[in-house]
Design a protein around this motif. Sequence first.
Motif, mmCIF file in Angstrom:
data_model
loop_
_atom_site.group_PDB
_atom_site.id
_atom_site.type_symbol
_atom_site.label_atom_id
_atom_site.label_comp_id
_atom_site.label_asym_id
_atom_site.label_seq_id
_atom_site.Cartn_x
_atom_site.Cartn_y
_atom_site.Cartn_z
ATOM 1 N N GLY A 292 24.148 -62.395 -90.106
ATOM 2 C CA GLY A 292 24.485 -61.561 -88.942
ATOM 3 C C GLY A 292 25.989 -61.468 -88.730
ATOM 4 N N GLU A 293 26.687 -62.622 -88.882
ATOM 5 C CA GLU A 293 28.143 -62.597 -88.734
ATOM 6 C C GLU A 293 28.782 -61.733 -89.822
ATOM 7 N N ALA A 294 28.238 -61.826 -91.023
ATOM 8 C CA ALA A 294 28.793 -61.010 -92.104
ATOM 9 C C ALA A 294 28.591 -59.527 -91.823
ATOM 10 N N ASN A 295 27.405 -59.182 -91.334
ATOM 11 C CA ASN A 295 27.158 -57.767 -91.003
ATOM 12 C C ASN A 295 28.080 -57.301 -89.870
ATOM 13 N N GLY A 298 31.475 -56.808 -91.173
ATOM 14 C CA GLY A 298 31.560 -55.541 -91.915
ATOM 15 C C GLY A 298 31.685 -54.352 -90.988
ATOM 16 N N MET A 299 30.926 -54.343 -89.910
ATOM 17 C CA MET A 299 31.016 -53.238 -88.945
ATOM 18 C C MET A 299 32.393 -53.243 -88.258
ATOM 19 N N LEU A 300 32.890 -54.470 -87.948
ATOM 20 C CA LEU A 300 34.200 -54.561 -87.318
ATOM 21 C C LEU A 300 35.302 -54.082 -88.261
ATOM 22 N N HIS A 305 39.533 -50.137 -89.691
ATOM 23 C CA HIS A 305 40.134 -49.099 -90.534
ATOM 24 C C HIS A 305 40.333 -47.794 -89.755
ATOM 25 N N LYS A 306 39.509 -47.547 -88.808
ATOM 26 C CA LYS A 306 39.641 -46.310 -88.018
ATOM 27 C C LYS A 306 40.798 -46.430 -87.030
ATOM 28 N N ALA A 307 40.934 -47.573 -86.304
ATOM 29 C CA ALA A 307 42.005 -47.739 -85.299
ATOM 30 C C ALA A 307 42.502 -49.166 -85.364
#
Length: 392
Positions: A292-295, A298-300, A305-307
């Motif tokens: 869960g932390e890895a996922n 990854g989302m973070l 990368h966006k902001a």
Amino acid sequence: MAWNEPGGNSNNQDPWGGRRGGDRKGPPDLDEAFRKLQDSLNGLFGSGKKRGGSGGDDGGSGRSGGFGLIGISLAVLAAVWLYSAVYVVDEQEQAVVLRFGKYHETVGPGLNIYFPPIDRRFQENVTRERAYSKQGQMLTEDENIVEVPLTVQYKISNLKDFVLNVDQPEISLQHATESALRHVVGSTEMDQVLTEGRELMASEIKERLQRFLDTYGTGITVTQVNVQSAAAPREVQEAFDDVIRAREDEQRAKNQAEAYANAVVPEARGQAQRIIEDAHGYRDEVVARAEGEANRFGMLLTEYHKAPEITRQRLYLENMQDVLSSTSKVLMAGKEGQSNLLYLPLDKMIDNRGASPAPAAPAGSAAATGSDLGSRVATDLQQRNSRSRESR
């Protein structure tokens, strides 16, 4: 001539010299009585002429009487021979007949006849179990002397071999039993002889004894061998009793240990299985949390990368919030060029907000400055916490 035949006794006398119907006048004449009895037997077996008349008739009657005695003797001998020649064999018996000393036949149940003296008959019960007992002191494999009693049960399986092959088969059975017993006991240790090895010994003795009897051709079959409780000689019986008691104590201790093991081992196995299951659960939990932390990371990373600036600031604030929310003290450094270190007891400051206001401190004093600064920091932190909760 008989005494009662007509004209045979003109004096009307009985065979014993007395007159019929009257008293006897003396003791009987034995010769005359024997002669009259002989004449009667001659008449019974159909001999020649009656007594009386010429002398030639008397001589013929004498010869006929001699032949009559021979016939009687032969008849008696024939009756005796027939009585001894006829015999009955029961259902449980058999008979072996020898003719001129050579085996002739084996006779089963029923009425039979043989011809002595040219025949000889041996009749035995072939279904009855017989028993023979033996006891003696013997040397074991570990050089100890023990007394071993046993009983051998046997029956006749082949009457021909039993009669012809061995002179005294039951004596041969006794000698073979002693030989087999000594061989088996001599190859067995004393502990086995005295305790649980008796059944195995009985089986080995029976097998070896039957092999001996078959080799001799005795016609005997061993049905059962029973080895009774062996014992030590009387001189050392007390020492052997102590050994037996010690062995019993050993067996009792083994039984108690096995009972304890049967109670403890399953419980220990259950605890071990529970620990294994807990470890599996912890492993699954850690792996799931890590995934869960890895996922989430990854989302973070995608959002970063966006902001990048916004995400960096957000992460900083969230981390500071987590750190400050778990502590009741804050240390703040002064401005550049100042060496003052400000200590803020947040827990007491928050508790004092709900209490009555303290007397106002003089303007410009250190206490007033610290109190106002603490109030502003506390308010600012509360606002940030509320905004962070709303953003989530």
